[in-house]
Design a protein around this motif. Structure first.
Motif, short mmCIF file in Angstrom:
data_model
loop_
_atom_site.label_atom_id
_atom_site.label_comp_id
_atom_site.label_asym_id
_atom_site.label_seq_id
_atom_site.Cartn_x
_atom_site.Cartn_y
_atom_site.Cartn_z
N GLU A 1 -78.34 32.28 44.02
CA GLU A 1 -77.29 32.27 43.02
C GLU A 1 -77.03 30.84 42.56
OE1 GLU A 1 -73.77 34.22 44.23
OE2 GLU A 1 -72.95 34.30 42.21
N PHE B 1 -75.28 32.58 37.84
CA PHE B 1 -76.48 33.34 37.49
C PHE B 1 -77.24 33.68 38.77
CE2 PHE B 1 -75.33 31.16 33.75
CZ PHE B 1 -75.72 31.97 32.70
N LEU C 1 -79.49 24.61 42.15
CA LEU C 1 -79.83 25.59 43.17
C LEU C 1 -79.47 25.14 44.57
CD1 LEU C 1 -83.24 27.12 42.32
CD2 LEU C 1 -81.24 28.29 43.17
N ARG D 1 -91.53 32.22 34.97
CA ARG D 1 -90.10 32.16 35.24
C ARG D 1 -89.77 30.95 36.11
NH1 ARG D 1 -92.05 37.14 37.67
NH2 ARG D 1 -93.67 35.62 37.55
N THR E 1 -80.60 34.19 40.25
CA THR E 1 -82.02 33.99 39.99
C THR E 1 -82.79 34.40 41.22
OG1 THR E 1 -82.22 31.77 40.89
CG2 THR E 1 -81.40 31.95 38.65
N LYS E 2 -84.12 34.36 41.10
CA LYS E 2 -84.89 34.80 42.26
C LYS E 2 -84.88 33.76 43.37
CE LYS E 2 -89.54 33.42 40.94
NZ LYS E 2 -90.89 33.84 40.66
N TRP E 3 -84.36 32.58 43.07
CA TRP E 3 -84.25 31.58 44.14
C TRP E 3 -82.84 31.53 44.71
CZ3 TRP E 3 -86.32 30.04 39.29
CH2 TRP E 3 -87.71 30.04 39.26
N ILE F 1 -80.27 26.31 32.77
CA ILE F 1 -79.68 27.06 33.88
C ILE F 1 -80.12 26.50 35.22
CG2 ILE F 1 -79.37 29.32 34.91
CD1 ILE F 1 -78.45 29.65 32.23
N PRO G 1 -86.74 25.62 38.95
CA PRO G 1 -87.23 26.18 40.20
C PRO G 1 -87.36 25.07 41.23
CG PRO G 1 -88.96 26.10 38.56
CD PRO G 1 -87.71 25.73 37.88
#
Lengths: 303, 324, 325
Positions: B20, B14, B279, A303, B16-18, A4, A7
């Motif tokens: 979309e 999705f 991202l 995460r 995410t905390k960072w 997906i 980070p």
């Protein structure tokens, strides 16, 4: 499904500790827990300075003031008993402050000592393996198959009452948890390449053990540590409540609650209630911090 | 040929905390009955998410944000869960990548096969068991009667994948989505399974979407191929056209880096750079930082062009003559 | 399998033997009971006579051998305090404790598993977060204090539930049970809830962690991709997988519950073994303490054996070890 997103790359000046702090602060509940715990700690440390009265100074206690409800005033000078008084006329608030002091001291001391012992023993078991490991782990298994409360009860029955004795009892029931935890981690770490490299440098056992192996085994130990300290505080209170922990001369929170038991049925709830709330706040705060530390340090939840 | 599935402008993202992440961005393709479509891309390109989108298996924080998924002329996007369930396993089946993980380790094979039958057909258990047995036989599992009572861990990886394929075939679906089903297997078993799957699809005129990172597998199996990069479909067409005359520089690079297209003793050719993180994708072509043909025009998102019938490419400077 | 069971049994026997030694030595360190039992004006001769009567004049290793010999025949000595054999005294109290402990365990399972599953399936919902918050609270609440508060609220202020004793009991196969009468049940509720609270939290957290880990597994997604109903996916595919750790821990925790019933029994005057233990510890009634410990050791060993068997029954990967192809 793992494809997906990655980070964003870590910034250059990020150290493991900073990262830990940043991750920890993600949970507002955990921060509240930490703040609460620090507050409790401060109260315990400075209890003699901030308590309205000294509950152990018999000169300050008057039987005429006994069993006063919260908010009642001292009949001599009108000082307010914010949380009421107990059966002997002692101020509950001061009693709780002093009780916290005892409870935290016992919990921290026993936890720290048990961690040191368990850490050393577990590390040795993992590092040397073979018969050393077998003997130590058999002992740990045997100890862990018995409920802590029973073992502690027996020990205290044998040793008698006293702060030192309850600390010994709590160390005995806790060390095995630390030993098992660190052995598990150390067994994994021992096989990693940095240990191979360190061994290749022909470093001595102590250096290998404590400079190289130990620091890498600390995270799970910290997690177990927070849980165990909370557990130790609760256990000490339980034992004191059962009348086998601390002597009445050094009332911990458990003893305060036990003293209130007799008055509970007549509706004087505050003697048992407020010390319990103090105990509860302490343990909840430690557990909240511990929960978050565990999540942050758990590589599987990364995460 | 009858069209089984048509995906139009699919967008799945999705939260995410960072921020979309759009894992699948404006993807369109179609599959006909009896046809095999290979979707090729590296991990992170969005091919798995495309497969899950078709079955409505995108879980929060992910969701389908736009587009249509027309299965036999019915739009599956936005279908309520209970209606969607009736499609899954019955008319659209899926085979997963890792056969070690797809079967529940604590349930017997027969339990898992029979529940699959009973999920869609009201039959008695004896019939359901019979069908489970037949399905195992169909995918080449010896003495299926005895193997029914086994647990997954008693099977080898290849056998487990056969069981999973048997489950997919139970209801004779019109479409099978296979997500790298042979990647985790030995090469010899991979060959057997590829051959059998191809045969079964052609015989029963099942449409098959074969998701893979391995261009050579798709080359030998598929009729048509679609190449994904960073969430977008960059090129599609018939296998022969795309492999012989790639038009997108990324496809060309992929083909060039296949070991068989390299000269012995020379270092393997590779595409320079890394797959971008989804991202912080900037506007424009996602491949431009690695592309030898990139220029200022690539700073804007390239449009899809249709240079020939059945051929699509998303590039501002397609390789016209093809070749690698 | 048979070899495995035999080895486990041998191990268990060894543990029991080791415990007789530890228990005996440990208990003998507890002060001399004679000091408490004799009258204050007793002279030296009278003191020696008391020692002899209790068998305390022999050297320690002889005392142990006598103890071991008697223990094998089921004789764990007479209570110093009331002069009746210790073992029957404990055994007579056992049903009450077991009833309490099993009720608490039952509560922990029927409340903990559904709540834990809910919290695991909907971790970000209000209900999920409330459940987890509640479980932290349940983890942190000291059992004995909760017991007091339960008494205060339900017995003192509301006056709806009794706070002491077992209430009316009925005999089933010679065992007195509270749970079968309405009055007995009313007496059972508070101590059982009190004892269960910590375990409920534990089961919630275990279940939630298990669910969270299991639902990300491919086989759960595959089960959904096969078109199974959500109910079947959760109740069969997820639940069966999380039952393995839950059963293991719940089984092992049963011993802990029995031990912790010491606290609940003391607060609610529940006439079980735990209350007897506390009373005996205060009186330094050595044989009763020894009998209690030996009985609990035996129970733990048996529980551990049963958990092992259950564990293998639940996890086919262990049950069929060696049968894999």
């Amino acid at each position: 499904m793992t494809d997906i997103a990655n980070p964003p790359a870590a910034s250059v000046d990020e150290t493991p500790f900073r990262r830990f702090v940043a991750d920890f602060c993600e949970s507002r509940v955990a921060i509240a827990g930490l703040v609460g715990f620090i507050a409790v700690l401060l109260v315990a440390v400075f209890a003699p300075l901030i308590s309205p009265t000294d509950p152990y100074d018999l000169m300050q206690v008057d039987v005429l003031d006994s069993r006063q409800p919260p908010g009642a005033k001292r009949y001599t000078d009108g000082m307010v008993y914010w949380l009421g008084t107990d059966g002997q006329g002692r101020d509950m608030l001061s009693g709780i402050f002093y009780g916290l002091r005892t409870s935290l001291f016992v919990g921290a001391m026993s936890g720290f000592a048990a961690m040191l012992i368990g850490m050393t023993v577990g590390l040795l078991a993992a590092y040397f393996g073979g018969r050393t490991d077998t003997v130590i782990m058999r002992l740990v298994d045997l100890q862990l198959s018995f409920p802590t409360v029973l073992v502690a009860l027996m020990l205290l029955a044998a040793l008698g009452q006293g702060v030192g004795k309850i600390i010994i009892a709590l160390i005995v029931v806790q060390w095995a948890y630390y030993a098992r935890t660190i052995r598990g981690t150390a067994l994994v770490e021992r096989r990693k390449e940095y240990m191979e490299a360190a061994r290749g440098l022909a470093l001595g056992h102590p250096s290998l053990l404590f400079r190289h192996l130990l620091p890498n085994c600390l995270p799970p130990l910290i997690v177990v540590g927070t849980v165990q300290v909370a557990h130790a505080i609760a256990l000490e209170a339980t034992l004191s409540f059962l009348g086998l922990g601390l002597p009445p001369t050094e009332p911990s929170l458990g003893l305060l609650i036990a003293n209130g038991f007799d008055y509970l049925l007549s509706g004087r709830y505050w003697i048992s209630f407020y010390p319990g709330v103090a105990l509860l706040i302490t343990i909840v705060c430690i557990n909240l911090v511990g929960d978050q530390v565990r999540d942050v340090l758990n590589p599987r939840l990364r995460r | 040929m009858a069209e089984t599935l048509r995906v139009e402008n699919l967008r799945t993202s999705f939260l995410t905390k960072w921020g979309e992440v759009t894992a699948v961005d404006d993807v369109s393709f179609s599959v006909d009955a009896g046809e095999i479509l290979g979707i090729v891309g590296e991990s992170g390109s969005g091919k798995t998410v495309t497969g899950f989108s078709i079955l409505g298996l995108i879980d929060p924080p992910g969701r389908i944000k736009g587009g249509r998924i027309l299965f036999q002329d019915e739009d599956l996007v936005g279908l309520p869960e209970n209606r969607m369930r009736e499609y899954r396993g019955k008319r659209i089946a899926m085979v997963f990548q890792d056969p070690m993980m797809t079967l529940n380790p604590v349930l017997r094979i027969d339990t898992q096969l029979i529940e699959s039958v009973l999920a869609h057909d009201k039959v008695d258990r004896v019939t359901a068991r019979q069908r489970a047995r037949d399905a195992l036989g169909q995918v080449g599992i010896p003495s299926p009667d005895e193997r029914l009572a086994s647990y997954p861990h008693q099977f080898s990886g290849g056998m487990r994948q056969r069981v999973a394929i048997a489950m997919a075939l139970l209801h004779r679906p019109a479409l099978i989505v296979a997500d790298e089903p042979t990647t985790a297997l030995d090469v010899t078993i991979q060959g057997q399974i590829l051959f059998e799957v191809q045969k079964l699809c052609k015989e029963s005129r099942t449409a098959l979407i074969w998701i893979s990172h391995d261009l050579s597998v798709v080359a030998g199996l598929a009729d048509r191929v679609a190449v994904m990069y960073a969430g977008k479909l960059v090129e599609q067409g018939s296998v022969d056209d795309v492999l012989d005359r790639p038009m997108h520089p990324y496809t060309s690079g992929l083909i060039g880096s296949l070991p068989s297209n390299n000269i012995r003793g020379q270092p393997l050719r590779q595409i320079p750079g890394m797959t971008p993180s989804l991202l912080n994708l900037s506007a424009g072509c996602a491949f431009r930082t690695r592309c030898p043909r990139a220029d200022a025009a690539c700073l804007e998102s390239p449009p899809v062009s249709v240079p020939a019938s059945g051929r699509e490419v998303r590039c501002a400077h397609p390789l016209v003559g093809g070749g690698s | 399998m048979i070899i495995y069971v035999a080895r486990r049994l041998a191990q268990a026997l060894l543990v029991v033997f080791a415990m007789t030694l530890i228990v005996f030595l440990g208990v003998n360190v507890i002060g001399s009971p004679v000091d408490i039992l004799i009258s204050p004006d007793c002279n030296q001769a009278c003191y020696q006579a008391s020692l002899k009567a209790l068998g305390l004049d022999l050297p320690l290793h002889q005392q142990y051998l006598v103890f071991l010999k008697n223990a094998v025949t089921g004789d764990l000595g007479k209570s110093f305090a009331i002069g009746v054999p210790a073992l029957p005294l404990i055994v007579e109290r056992m049903p009450a404790t077991l009833e309490l402990a099993l009720s608490a365990m039952f509560l922990a399972i029927v409340i903990g598993i559904p709540l834990g599953m809910w919290a695991g399936l909907k971790p970000d919902s209000v209900a999920g977060k409330t459940i987890m918050g509640g479980s932290i609270l349940g983890f942190s609440l000291p059992t004995f204090w909760v017991g007091l508060m339960l008494i205060m609220v339900f017995a003192v202020y509301l006056g709806v539930l009794p706070s002491t004793g077992r209430g009316e009991t009925v005999q089933v196969f010679g065992v007195r049970l509270s749970i079968l009468t309405l009055d007995g049940l009313a007496h059972l509720i508070l101590p059982a809830v009190n004892l269960a609270l910590y375990k409920i939290s534990l089961v919630i957290r275990l279940t939630r962690a298990g669910v969270r880990e299991t639902i990300t597994q491919d086989y759960v997604k595959f089960a959904r991709a096969r078109g199974l109903k959500a109910r079947r996916v959760i109740l069969v595919h997820v639940l069966k997988n999380i039952m393995i750790p839950v059963v293991t821990v719940v089984g092992l925790e049963l011993g802990n519950v029995i031990a912790f019933s010491v606290v609940s029994e003391t607060i609610f005057s529940w006439p079980g073994m735990g209350k007897l233990l506390i009373d005996s510890l205060r009186l330094l009634d050595r044989p009763v303490v020894v009998a209690y410990l030996m009985i609990t050791v035996l129970m733990f060993v048996v529980i551990n054996l049963i958990v092992d068997v259950l564990y293998t029954a639940l996890d086919p990967r262990i049950r069929l070890q060696g049968a894999a192809i």
